[in-house]
Design an enzyme around this catalytic site. Sequence first.
Site, PDB file in Angstrom:
ATOM      1  CG  ASP A 126     -16.566  -8.490  -4.850  1.00 37.78           C
ATOM      2  OD1 ASP A 126     -16.551  -7.691  -4.463  1.00 37.78           O
ATOM      3  OD2 ASP A 126     -17.064  -8.771  -6.231  1.00 37.78           O
ATOM      4  CG  HIS A 135     -20.132  -7.678  -4.123  1.00 32.85           C
ATOM      5  ND1 HIS A 135     -18.971  -6.798  -4.276  1.00 32.85           N
ATOM      6  CD2 HIS A 135     -21.203  -6.831  -3.624  1.00 32.85           C
ATOM      7  CE1 HIS A 135     -19.147  -5.559  -4.112  1.00 32.85           C
ATOM      8  NE2 HIS A 135     -20.321  -5.740  -3.602  1.00 32.85           N
ATOM      9  CB  SER A 173     -19.991  -2.721  -5.107  1.00 32.30           C
ATOM     10  OG  SER A 173     -20.260  -2.960  -3.535  1.00 32.30           O
TER      11      SER A 173
HETATM   12  C1  LIG Z   1     -25.640  -6.903  -4.587  1.00 36.60           C
HETATM   13  C2  LIG Z   1     -25.121  -5.834  -3.384  1.00 36.60           C
HETATM   14  C3  LIG Z   1     -25.321  -4.381  -4.032  1.00 36.60           C
HETATM   15  C4  LIG Z   1     -24.876  -5.742  -2.270  1.00 36.60           C
HETATM   16  C5  LIG Z   1     -24.305  -5.376  -1.024  1.00 36.60           C
HETATM   17  O1  LIG Z   1     -23.227  -4.640  -1.603  1.00 36.60           O
HETATM   18  N1  LIG Z   1     -24.589  -4.346   0.075  1.00 36.60           N
HETATM   19  C6  LIG Z   1     -23.709  -3.003   0.641  1.00 36.60           C
HETATM   20  C7  LIG Z   1     -24.267  -2.784   1.760  1.00 36.60           C
HETATM   21  C8  LIG Z   1     -23.621  -1.941   2.626  1.00 36.60           C
HETATM   22  C9  LIG Z   1     -22.744  -1.657   2.449  1.00 36.60           C
HETATM   23  C10 LIG Z   1     -22.149  -1.781   0.717  1.00 36.60           C
HETATM   24  C11 LIG Z   1     -20.188  -1.491   0.697  1.00 36.60           C
HETATM   25  C12 LIG Z   1     -20.495  -1.191  -0.250  1.00 36.60           C
HETATM   26  C13 LIG Z   1     -19.013  -0.684  -0.938  1.00 36.60           C
HETATM   27  C14 LIG Z   1     -18.091  -0.623  -0.010  1.00 36.60           C
HETATM   28  C15 LIG Z   1     -18.391  -0.909   1.563  1.00 36.60           C
HETATM   29  C16 LIG Z   1     -17.450   0.009   2.814  1.00 36.60           C
HETATM   30  N2  LIG Z   1     -16.982   1.141   2.153  1.00 36.60           N
HETATM   31  C17 LIG Z   1     -19.834  -0.773   1.424  1.00 36.60           C
HETATM   32  C18 LIG Z   1     -22.189  -2.802   0.523  1.00 36.60           C
END
Ligand SMILES: CC(C)CC(=O)Nc1cccc(-c2cccc(CN)c2)c1
Length: 232
Positions: free
Chosen positions: A89, A41, A183
């Site tokens: 993912d 993602h 992520s």
């Molecule tokens: C292209 C990508 C960077 C878009 C994206 O991932 N947005 C985004 C926005 C808010 C929280 C998160 C997020 C990530 C990792 C863990 C978590 C939950 N703990 C949230 C992720």
Amino acid sequence: ILGGRKADPHVMPYMASLQLDGQHVCGGFLIAEQWVLSAAHCTEETDGKIFQVLLGAHSLTKPEPHKRLYRVRAQIPHPGSNIHNNKDDLLLLQLEEKAELNEHVQVLPFQREDRDVAADTVCKVAGWGTTSHSGHRPDELHSLERPVISRDVCNHRTRHDHTITEKMMCTDSRKKDTCKGDSGGPLVCNGVAEGVVTAGSRVCGNYKKPAIYTRIAPYVAWIDSVMASAAG
Ligand SMILES: CC(C)CC(=O)Nc1cccc(-c2cccc(CN)c2)c1
């Protein structure tokens, strides 16, 4: 990383920063000299651009010995990954050349046995993701220790309501949690990568939405076949 701490420099020499135009987008980690594992993602908002991979870093901006930006030869999302759910993912990135390994750049072994990590096991997650609800983006790597929670608890209707498959795992997210930009990073339990951070409900620090990780063991055949096919 919400509620974590600045990592001790270079104690996680496997960490990678996936960057576009010099900006950190997602985490990742070195699984072989020429391969980084991350989350599919992370390519959602890149409209086809290819990442660059920063290895050997603690600070994203300061000059550091052994810090090096690598070009990517191939970006291979898992065929089952899609933007509608968190399934499959995973993203494999082949570097243009083998990474130069040293005390600040090392490969992290991943779990090959497909067996759940026991609930309450304390694991470590790290990243350059946001460190506050206001979205502060840190310059330095942050890390956090979190206990694994059982799939049954994570699947409760008041939590992720039966969306957590046997190819996913969860950690408690009360106050201390992964967040945007984390992520793709590894969940390390007893020195072995067991999971890859996925965004899940894209909320952070809310105990009702535990952090979700793609378990690695169920994907060993895919990882090995991609690395073998592109070898050389
Ligand atoms: C292209 C990508 C960077 C878009 C994206 O991932 N947005 C985004 C926005 C808010 C929280 C998160 C997020 C990530 C990792 C863990 C978590 C939950 N703990 C949230 C992720």
